[in-house]
Design a protein around this motif. Structure first.
Motif, PDB file in Angstrom:
ATOM      1  N   THR A  85      -3.366 -11.328  -5.754  1.00 45.77           N
ATOM      2  CA  THR A  85      -4.757 -12.028  -5.713  1.00 45.77           C
ATOM      3  C   THR A  85      -5.531 -11.437  -4.408  1.00 45.77           C
ATOM      4  OG1 THR A  85      -4.216 -13.995  -6.753  1.00 45.77           O
ATOM      5  CG2 THR A  85      -6.240 -14.175  -5.631  1.00 45.77           C
ATOM      6  N   GLU A  86      -4.824 -11.661  -3.222  1.00 39.23           N
ATOM      7  CA  GLU A  86      -5.487 -11.155  -2.081  1.00 39.23           C
ATOM      8  C   GLU A  86      -6.022  -9.746  -2.030  1.00 39.23           C
ATOM      9  OE1 GLU A  86      -4.123 -10.352   2.522  1.00 39.23           O
ATOM     10  OE2 GLU A  86      -2.804 -11.385   1.287  1.00 39.23           O
ATOM     11  N   THR A  87      -5.156  -9.073  -2.740  1.00 44.60           N
ATOM     12  CA  THR A  87      -5.387  -7.261  -2.794  1.00 44.60           C
ATOM     13  C   THR A  87      -6.610  -7.162  -3.644  1.00 44.60           C
ATOM     14  OG1 THR A  87      -3.282  -6.723  -2.134  1.00 44.60           O
ATOM     15  CG2 THR A  87      -4.239  -5.163  -3.362  1.00 44.60           C
ATOM     16  N   ILE A  88      -6.333  -7.707  -4.848  1.00 45.25           N
ATOM     17  CA  ILE A  88      -7.578  -7.394  -5.720  1.00 45.25           C
ATOM     18  C   ILE A  88      -8.979  -8.069  -5.017  1.00 45.25           C
ATOM     19  CG2 ILE A  88      -8.517  -8.485  -7.960  1.00 45.25           C
ATOM     20  CD1 ILE A  88      -5.682  -8.977  -9.007  1.00 45.25           C
ATOM     21  N   ILE A  89      -9.057  -8.939  -4.379  1.00 49.45           N
ATOM     22  CA  ILE A  89     -10.282  -9.522  -3.841  1.00 49.45           C
ATOM     23  C   ILE A  89     -10.805  -8.422  -2.759  1.00 49.45           C
ATOM     24  CG2 ILE A  89     -11.303 -11.331  -2.283  1.00 49.45           C
ATOM     25  CD1 ILE A  89      -9.580 -13.397  -3.775  1.00 49.45           C
ATOM     26  N   MET A 123       9.589   1.223  -2.838  1.00 46.79           N
ATOM     27  CA  MET A 123       9.933  -0.115  -2.396  1.00 46.79           C
ATOM     28  C   MET A 123       8.818  -0.618  -1.587  1.00 46.79           C
ATOM     29  SD  MET A 123      13.418  -2.019  -0.949  1.00 46.79           S
ATOM     30  CE  MET A 123      13.396  -1.272   0.645  1.00 46.79           C
ATOM     31  N   LEU A 124       8.285  -1.777  -2.047  1.00 46.33           N
ATOM     32  CA  LEU A 124       7.234  -2.280  -1.149  1.00 46.33           C
ATOM     33  C   LEU A 124       7.893  -3.294  -0.104  1.00 46.33           C
ATOM     34  CD1 LEU A 124       4.336  -3.037  -3.577  1.00 46.33           C
ATOM     35  CD2 LEU A 124       4.094  -1.833  -1.374  1.00 46.33           C
ATOM     36  N   PHE A 125       8.606  -4.137  -0.574  1.00 46.03           N
ATOM     37  CA  PHE A 125       9.247  -5.377   0.038  1.00 46.03           C
ATOM     38  C   PHE A 125      10.547  -5.727  -0.499  1.00 46.03           C
ATOM     39  CE2 PHE A 125       6.280  -7.016  -2.907  1.00 46.03           C
ATOM     40  CZ  PHE A 125       7.303  -8.133  -3.580  1.00 46.03           C
ATOM     41  N   ASP A 126      11.354  -6.423   0.432  1.00 52.05           N
ATOM     42  CA  ASP A 126      12.718  -6.938  -0.137  1.00 52.05           C
ATOM     43  C   ASP A 126      12.284  -8.443  -0.661  1.00 52.05           C
ATOM     44  OD1 ASP A 126      14.746  -5.111   0.264  1.00 52.05           O
ATOM     45  OD2 ASP A 126      14.992  -5.566   2.454  1.00 52.05           O
ATOM     46  N   ASN A 127      12.929  -8.761  -1.687  1.00 58.57           N
ATOM     47  CA  ASN A 127      12.975 -10.142  -2.135  1.00 58.57           C
ATOM     48  C   ASN A 127      14.226 -10.767  -2.665  1.00 58.57           C
ATOM     49  OD1 ASN A 127      11.060 -12.170  -4.608  1.00 58.57           O
ATOM     50  ND2 ASN A 127      10.393 -11.971  -2.163  1.00 58.57           N
ATOM     51  N   HIS A 128      14.336 -11.995  -2.898  1.00 59.78           N
ATOM     52  CA  HIS A 128      15.680 -12.806  -3.341  1.00 59.78           C
ATOM     53  C   HIS A 128      15.213 -13.625  -4.487  1.00 59.78           C
ATOM     54  CE1 HIS A 128      16.487 -10.976   0.777  1.00 59.78           C
ATOM     55  NE2 HIS A 128      17.532 -10.852   0.268  1.00 59.78           N
ATOM     56  N   ARG A 180      -0.344  -2.766   0.397  1.00 58.03           N
ATOM     57  CA  ARG A 180       0.909  -2.764   1.498  1.00 58.03           C
ATOM     58  C   ARG A 180       0.184  -3.494   2.772  1.00 58.03           C
ATOM     59  NH1 ARG A 180       0.434   2.811   4.340  1.00 58.03           N
ATOM     60  NH2 ARG A 180      -1.517   1.808   5.039  1.00 58.03           N
ATOM     61  N   ASP A 181      -0.998  -3.586   3.193  1.00 61.75           N
ATOM     62  CA  ASP A 181      -1.409  -4.127   4.169  1.00 61.75           C
ATOM     63  C   ASP A 181      -1.753  -5.663   4.082  1.00 61.75           C
ATOM     64  OD1 ASP A 181      -1.069  -1.892   5.766  1.00 61.75           O
ATOM     65  OD2 ASP A 181      -3.273  -1.174   5.133  1.00 61.75           O
ATOM     66  N   SER A 182      -1.714  -6.071   2.701  1.00 66.87           N
ATOM     67  CA  SER A 182      -1.881  -7.490   2.604  1.00 66.87           C
ATOM     68  C   SER A 182      -0.926  -8.317   3.267  1.00 66.87           C
ATOM     69  CB  SER A 182      -2.016  -8.022   1.258  1.00 66.87           C
ATOM     70  OG  SER A 182      -0.545  -7.761   0.395  1.00 66.87           O
ATOM     71  N   ASP A 183      -1.425  -9.671   3.579  1.00 67.45           N
ATOM     72  CA  ASP A 183      -0.551 -10.643   4.457  1.00 67.45           C
ATOM     73  C   ASP A 183       0.666 -11.004   3.281  1.00 67.45           C
ATOM     74  OD1 ASP A 183      -2.159 -10.868   6.409  1.00 67.45           O
ATOM     75  OD2 ASP A 183      -3.284 -12.590   5.570  1.00 67.45           O
ATOM     76  N   ALA A 227       4.416  -9.616   5.310  1.00 65.95           N
ATOM     77  CA  ALA A 227       5.439 -10.558   5.643  1.00 65.95           C
ATOM     78  C   ALA A 227       7.146 -10.160   5.121  1.00 65.95           C
ATOM     79  CB  ALA A 227       5.231 -11.977   5.082  1.00 65.95           C
ATOM     80  N   ARG A 228       6.787  -9.257   3.907  1.00 66.97           N
ATOM     81  CA  ARG A 228       8.203  -8.940   3.234  1.00 66.97           C
ATOM     82  C   ARG A 228       8.367  -7.391   3.256  1.00 66.97           C
ATOM     83  NH1 ARG A 228       5.423 -12.625   0.596  1.00 66.97           N
ATOM     84  NH2 ARG A 228       6.573 -14.470  -0.341  1.00 66.97           N
ATOM     85  N   VAL A 229       7.573  -6.699   4.148  1.00 66.14           N
ATOM     86  CA  VAL A 229       7.984  -5.033   3.996  1.00 66.14           C
ATOM     87  C   VAL A 229       9.287  -4.786   4.691  1.00 66.14           C
ATOM     88  CG1 VAL A 229       7.007  -3.139   5.305  1.00 66.14           C
ATOM     89  CG2 VAL A 229       5.486  -4.669   4.266  1.00 66.14           C
ATOM     90  N   HIS A 230       9.951  -3.720   4.023  1.00 69.21           N
ATOM     91  CA  HIS A 230      11.010  -3.325   4.595  1.00 69.21           C
ATOM     92  C   HIS A 230      10.817  -1.702   4.649  1.00 69.21           C
ATOM     93  CE1 HIS A 230      15.439  -2.967   5.014  1.00 69.21           C
ATOM     94  NE2 HIS A 230      15.476  -2.054   4.000  1.00 69.21           N
ATOM     95  N   ASN A 231      10.476  -1.288   3.732  1.00 62.45           N
ATOM     96  CA  ASN A 231      10.107   0.171   3.538  1.00 62.45           C
ATOM     97  C   ASN A 231       9.004   0.584   2.943  1.00 62.45           C
ATOM     98  OD1 ASN A 231      10.815   2.895   4.028  1.00 62.45           O
ATOM     99  ND2 ASN A 231      12.022   3.084   2.159  1.00 62.45           N
ATOM    100  N   TRP A 232       8.326   1.726   3.308  1.00 63.31           N
ATOM    101  CA  TRP A 232       7.123   2.270   2.436  1.00 63.31           C
ATOM    102  C   TRP A 232       7.350   3.794   2.442  1.00 63.31           C
ATOM    103  CZ3 TRP A 232       4.015   0.600  -0.679  1.00 63.31           C
ATOM    104  CH2 TRP A 232       2.727   1.248  -1.030  1.00 63.31           C
ATOM    105  N   PHE A 233       6.593   4.393   1.141  1.00 63.04           N
ATOM    106  CA  PHE A 233       6.420   5.654   1.098  1.00 63.04           C
ATOM    107  C   PHE A 233       5.072   6.426   1.642  1.00 63.04           C
ATOM    108  CE2 PHE A 233       3.781   6.348  -2.506  1.00 63.04           C
ATOM    109  CZ  PHE A 233       3.583   5.132  -2.868  1.00 63.04           C
ATOM    110  N   THR A 234       5.179   7.742   1.764  1.00 59.98           N
ATOM    111  CA  THR A 234       3.913   8.578   2.121  1.00 59.98           C
ATOM    112  C   THR A 234       3.748   9.324   1.126  1.00 59.98           C
ATOM    113  OG1 THR A 234       5.354   9.865   3.643  1.00 59.98           O
ATOM    114  CG2 THR A 234       4.239   7.777   4.531  1.00 59.98           C
TER     115      THR A 234
END
Length: 301
Positions: free
Chosen positions: A106-110, A159-164, A287-290, A294-301
Motif C-alpha cells: 500500500t505504501e509503495t502504491i501511494i 530477493m527483497l527481504f527475509d521473512n518467516h 525497496r525504499d518503503s518502510d 525493515a526487512r531488507v537483506h539483499n538487493w540487486f542492481t
C-alpha cells in the motif's frame, strides 16, 4: 522511402521554394533537391513543377501531401510518446502480487502514484502459480511473491527481504505473550489456515508434514483479509508469513520455532527480457518503503 524525405517534401510544398525550405531545415539546397528527387524516383511520379524562381505541386503531389503530413505527424507523436514513457509521464505497468504481499504494498502504491501520476497501475492479486503463468505469457511486467521451491529457468528472482512463518493470534489470546512456539504445540489449538496452493500454506505444509495428522484444521480460506478477521474475533490461530500482518492491528505474530522457517520475499521477472523504466522505478520505491526497509537483506542492481 525515408521520413527525412517526406519532411523535405512537406517543407518545400509549404514554402513553394527549395531554397527557402533548405534554409528552414538548415540544410544545403542541393541536399534537399537530391532527396526530393530520390523520393520522386521511388514513387515514380513528379512531385513539383520546377520554374526558375518558384516550384508548384503537381496533381500527384497534391494527393501525396496529406499522407506525408499524416506520417510526419504520427512519427512526431510516436517520438513524444517515447519521451513521455522515458520520463514516466505516461504508460501502464502490470504487476502481479500474491496475497501475502498485499499489506506491504500500500505504501509503495501511494508513493509511486504521487511521483508518477501519468503511469496507470494494473495490479493483479492471485496465487503464485497463476502469476507465474501470467509472467511467462507477458501479461504482467513483474510479480511480487515469496521465492518458490523450484525455480523456473525462464524467470529470475531477486530477493527483497527475509521473512518467516509466524503463528498469528488475536491480541489478548493466551498465546499472545509468547516469544516463540513450536510446530508440535499447534496440535493443541483449532486452526484456520490459508488454502492449499497459497505460498504460506505450502511452506507450512512442508514444515508440519510429520505432524500433519495431529492438527485440528477447522477452516481453510483463500482470502487472507477474511482469515485475519476470523482470527481477531475468535481463539482460533493461523500460520502466515510475518509480512502478511504488517500494520495490522488486533493481532500478534509469534515466531515459529523451526529450522526451515525462512521465506524470501522476491521480485520475479522474465530472464533477459526488456524492463520498463516504470517497473524499475516502482521496484526502487518499494525497496525504499518502510515496509521493506525493515526487512531488507539483499538487493540487486
Amino acid at each position: 522511402m525515408e521520413l527525412r524525405q517526406l519532411r523535405y517534401f512537406a517543407k518545400a510544398a509549404e514554402l513553394k521554394s527549395f531554397s527557402e525550405a533548405a534554409k528552414a531545415l538548415n540544410i544545403a539546397q542541393s541536399t534537399l533537391s537530391q532527396q526530393v528527387r530520390q523520393l520522386e524516383d521511388e514513387l515514380n511520379i513528379q512531385l513539383f513543377e520546377r520554374h526558375p524562381h518558384c516550384i508548384a505541386l503537381t496533381e500527384a503531389a497534391e494527393k501525396v501531401l496529406p499522407f506525408a503530413l499524416r506520417t510526419i505527424h504520427d512519427a512526431e507523436c510516436c517520438a513524444a510518446r517515447i519521451r513521455d514513457l522515458n520520463e514516466l509521464l505516461t504508460g501502464e505497468l502490470n504487476i502481479g502480487v500474491t496475497y501475502s504481499f498485499s499489506p506491504i504494498l500500500t505504501e509503495t502504491i501511494i508513493e509511486f502514484t504521487r511521483r508518477y501520476p501519468g503511469v496507470k497501475l494494473n495490479i493483479f492479486y492471485k496465487p503464485m502459480a497463476e502469476l507465474m503463468d501470467m509472467l511467462l505469457s507477458r501479461q504482467i511486467d513483474f510479480m511480487l511473491a515469496f521465492r518458490p521451491n523450484s525455480q523456473c529457468k525462464e524467470i529470475e528472482s531477486h530477493m527483497l527481504f527475509d521473512n518467516h512463518l509466524a503463528v498469528i493470534v488475536r491480541e489478548g489470546h493466551r498465546l499472545a505473550g509468547r516469544s516463540g512456539i513450536t510446530l508440535a504445540e499447534l496440535a493443541n489449538w483449532n486452526l484456520a489456515l490459508p488454502s492449499k496452493g497459497l505460498q504460506a500454506r505450502n511452506a507450512f505444509d512442508r514444515a508440519i508434514a510429520p505432524l500433519a495428522e495431529s492438527l485440528d484444521i477447522r477452516i481453510e480460506l483463500n482470502e487472507v483479509n477474511i482469515l485475519l478477521e476470523l482470527i481477531k474475533q475468535s481463539d482460533m490461530i493461523t500460520v502466515l508469513a510475518e509480512a502478511t500482518v504488517y500494520n495490522q492491528s488486533g493481532v500478534r505474530a509469534i515466531p515459529v520455532d523451526h529450522p526451515d522457517n525462512e521465506m524470501q520475499g522476491c521480485v520475479h521477472m522474465l530472464r533477459d527480457a526488456y524492463r520498463k523504466r516504470s517497473a524499475l522505478k516502482f521496484i526502487e520505491v518499494l525497496r525504499d518503503s518502510d515496509a521493506v526497509r525493515a526487512r531488507v537483506h539483499n538487493w540487486f542492481t
